[in-house]
Motif scaffolding. Structure first.
Motif, short mmCIF file in Angstrom:
data_model
loop_
_atom_site.label_atom_id
_atom_site.label_comp_id
_atom_site.label_asym_id
_atom_site.label_seq_id
_atom_site.Cartn_x
_atom_site.Cartn_y
_atom_site.Cartn_z
N PHE A 124 0.83 -1.21 0.00
CA PHE A 124 0.00 0.00 0.00
C PHE A 124 0.86 1.26 0.00
N TYR A 125 1.79 1.36 0.94
CA TYR A 125 2.60 2.58 1.05
C TYR A 125 3.53 2.75 -0.15
N ALA A 126 4.04 1.66 -0.69
CA ALA A 126 4.89 1.78 -1.88
C ALA A 126 4.11 2.43 -3.03
N LYS A 127 2.86 2.05 -3.19
CA LYS A 127 2.04 2.60 -4.28
C LYS A 127 1.52 4.00 -3.94
N ALA A 128 1.01 4.17 -2.72
CA ALA A 128 0.40 5.44 -2.35
C ALA A 128 1.41 6.58 -2.28
N LEU A 129 2.62 6.28 -1.81
CA LEU A 129 3.62 7.33 -1.64
C LEU A 129 4.47 7.58 -2.88
N ALA A 130 4.34 6.73 -3.88
CA ALA A 130 5.15 6.88 -5.11
C ALA A 130 4.96 8.26 -5.77
N PRO A 131 3.74 8.80 -5.85
CA PRO A 131 3.61 10.13 -6.46
C PRO A 131 4.37 11.23 -5.71
N LEU A 132 4.66 10.99 -4.44
CA LEU A 132 5.41 11.95 -3.64
C LEU A 132 6.92 11.76 -3.78
N GLY A 133 7.32 10.75 -4.56
CA GLY A 133 8.73 10.46 -4.74
C GLY A 133 9.30 9.49 -3.72
N TYR A 134 8.45 9.01 -2.81
CA TYR A 134 8.91 8.08 -1.78
C TYR A 134 9.10 6.68 -2.36
N VAL A 144 10.91 2.59 -1.01
CA VAL A 144 11.48 1.84 0.10
C VAL A 144 12.99 2.05 0.04
N VAL A 145 13.53 2.68 1.06
CA VAL A 145 14.94 3.02 1.12
C VAL A 145 15.72 1.95 1.88
N MET A 146 15.10 1.39 2.91
CA MET A 146 15.73 0.33 3.71
C MET A 146 14.66 -0.69 4.07
N SER A 158 10.61 -7.71 8.94
CA SER A 158 9.41 -7.02 8.44
C SER A 158 9.35 -5.58 8.93
N THR A 159 10.40 -4.87 8.60
CA THR A 159 10.51 -3.44 8.87
C THR A 159 10.95 -2.78 7.57
N ALA A 160 10.24 -1.73 7.17
CA ALA A 160 10.61 -1.00 5.95
C ALA A 160 10.62 0.49 6.23
N GLY A 161 11.62 1.15 5.68
CA GLY A 161 11.75 2.59 5.78
C GLY A 161 11.56 3.22 4.41
N PHE A 162 10.60 4.13 4.31
CA PHE A 162 10.31 4.85 3.07
C PHE A 162 10.89 6.25 3.17
N GLY A 163 11.34 6.77 2.04
CA GLY A 163 11.87 8.12 2.07
C GLY A 163 12.26 8.63 0.70
N ASP A 219 12.39 8.29 6.27
CA ASP A 219 11.82 9.08 7.37
C ASP A 219 10.44 8.59 7.80
N PHE A 220 9.92 7.59 7.09
CA PHE A 220 8.64 6.98 7.46
C PHE A 220 8.84 5.48 7.48
N TRP A 221 8.59 4.88 8.65
CA TRP A 221 8.83 3.45 8.85
C TRP A 221 7.54 2.71 9.15
N ILE A 222 7.46 1.47 8.68
CA ILE A 222 6.39 0.56 9.10
C ILE A 222 7.05 -0.67 9.70
N TYR A 223 6.39 -1.21 10.72
CA TYR A 223 6.90 -2.37 11.45
C TYR A 223 5.79 -3.40 11.59
N ALA A 224 6.11 -4.67 11.42
CA ALA A 224 5.16 -5.73 11.70
C ALA A 224 4.97 -5.83 13.21
N GLY A 225 3.87 -6.43 13.62
CA GLY A 225 3.71 -6.70 15.05
C GLY A 225 2.43 -6.21 15.65
N GLY A 226 1.49 -5.81 14.86
CA GLY A 226 0.23 -5.31 15.40
C GLY A 226 0.02 -3.89 14.97
N ARG A 227 -1.14 -3.40 15.20
CA ARG A 227 -1.44 -2.06 14.71
C ARG A 227 -1.18 -1.02 15.78
N THR A 228 -0.68 0.14 15.34
CA THR A 228 -0.54 1.28 16.24
C THR A 228 -1.94 1.73 16.61
#
Length: 123
Positions: A18-28, A30-32, A37-42, A48-57
């Motif tokens: 989802f985030y890979a597709k949704a943030l693509a127009p912003l130039g974001y 996956v950087v790391m 199951s941790t990904a950093g987008f930027g 500067d924006f991270w998602i982590y597996a393990g349950g919902r915030t």
């Protein structure tokens, strides 16, 4: 100034796609990414924006990404909806904030309010 932030997600693979597709127009992109199951987008190699597996915030949060143009806000909104988001406010001016506040809002799979916003005058 905020350097980075992150959210726990209930379905890592779905959220990453989802985030890979949704943030693509912003130039974001996956950087790391880590095997746990941790990904950093930027931008420009800096996550500067991270998602982590393990349950919902919880409770759901509001995250706003700055867009350089209103057209990018529109593209974010379309990409996010096509990636499975639900509408939470179509692209448009939000005059309550200021005369040039142009934003679009969606809810991701965990209910977070994700926004793209442009603060400049239409050209």
């Amino acid at each position: 100034m905020i350097d980075h932030f992150g959210l726990q997600v209930s379905d890592y693979d779905q959220a990453r796609a989802f985030y890979a597709k949704a943030l693509a127009p912003l130039g974001y992109t996956v950087v790391m990414e880590f095997a746990d199951s941790t990904a950093g987008f930027g931008l420009d190699g800096k996550p500067d924006f991270w998602i982590y597996a393990g349950g919902r915030t919880s409770p759901p949060v509001h995250v706003a990404f700055r867009a350089e143009t209103r057209a990018i806000v529109d593209a974010f909104y379309a990409a996010a909806l096509s990636a499975g988001a639900t509408d939470n406010g179509a692209p448009g001016l939000r005059l309550d904030y200021h005369p040039n506040y142009y934003g679009a809002f969606v809810r991701d799979g965990d209910g977070h309010n994700i926004e793209a916003v442009c603060h400049t005058q239409a050209s």
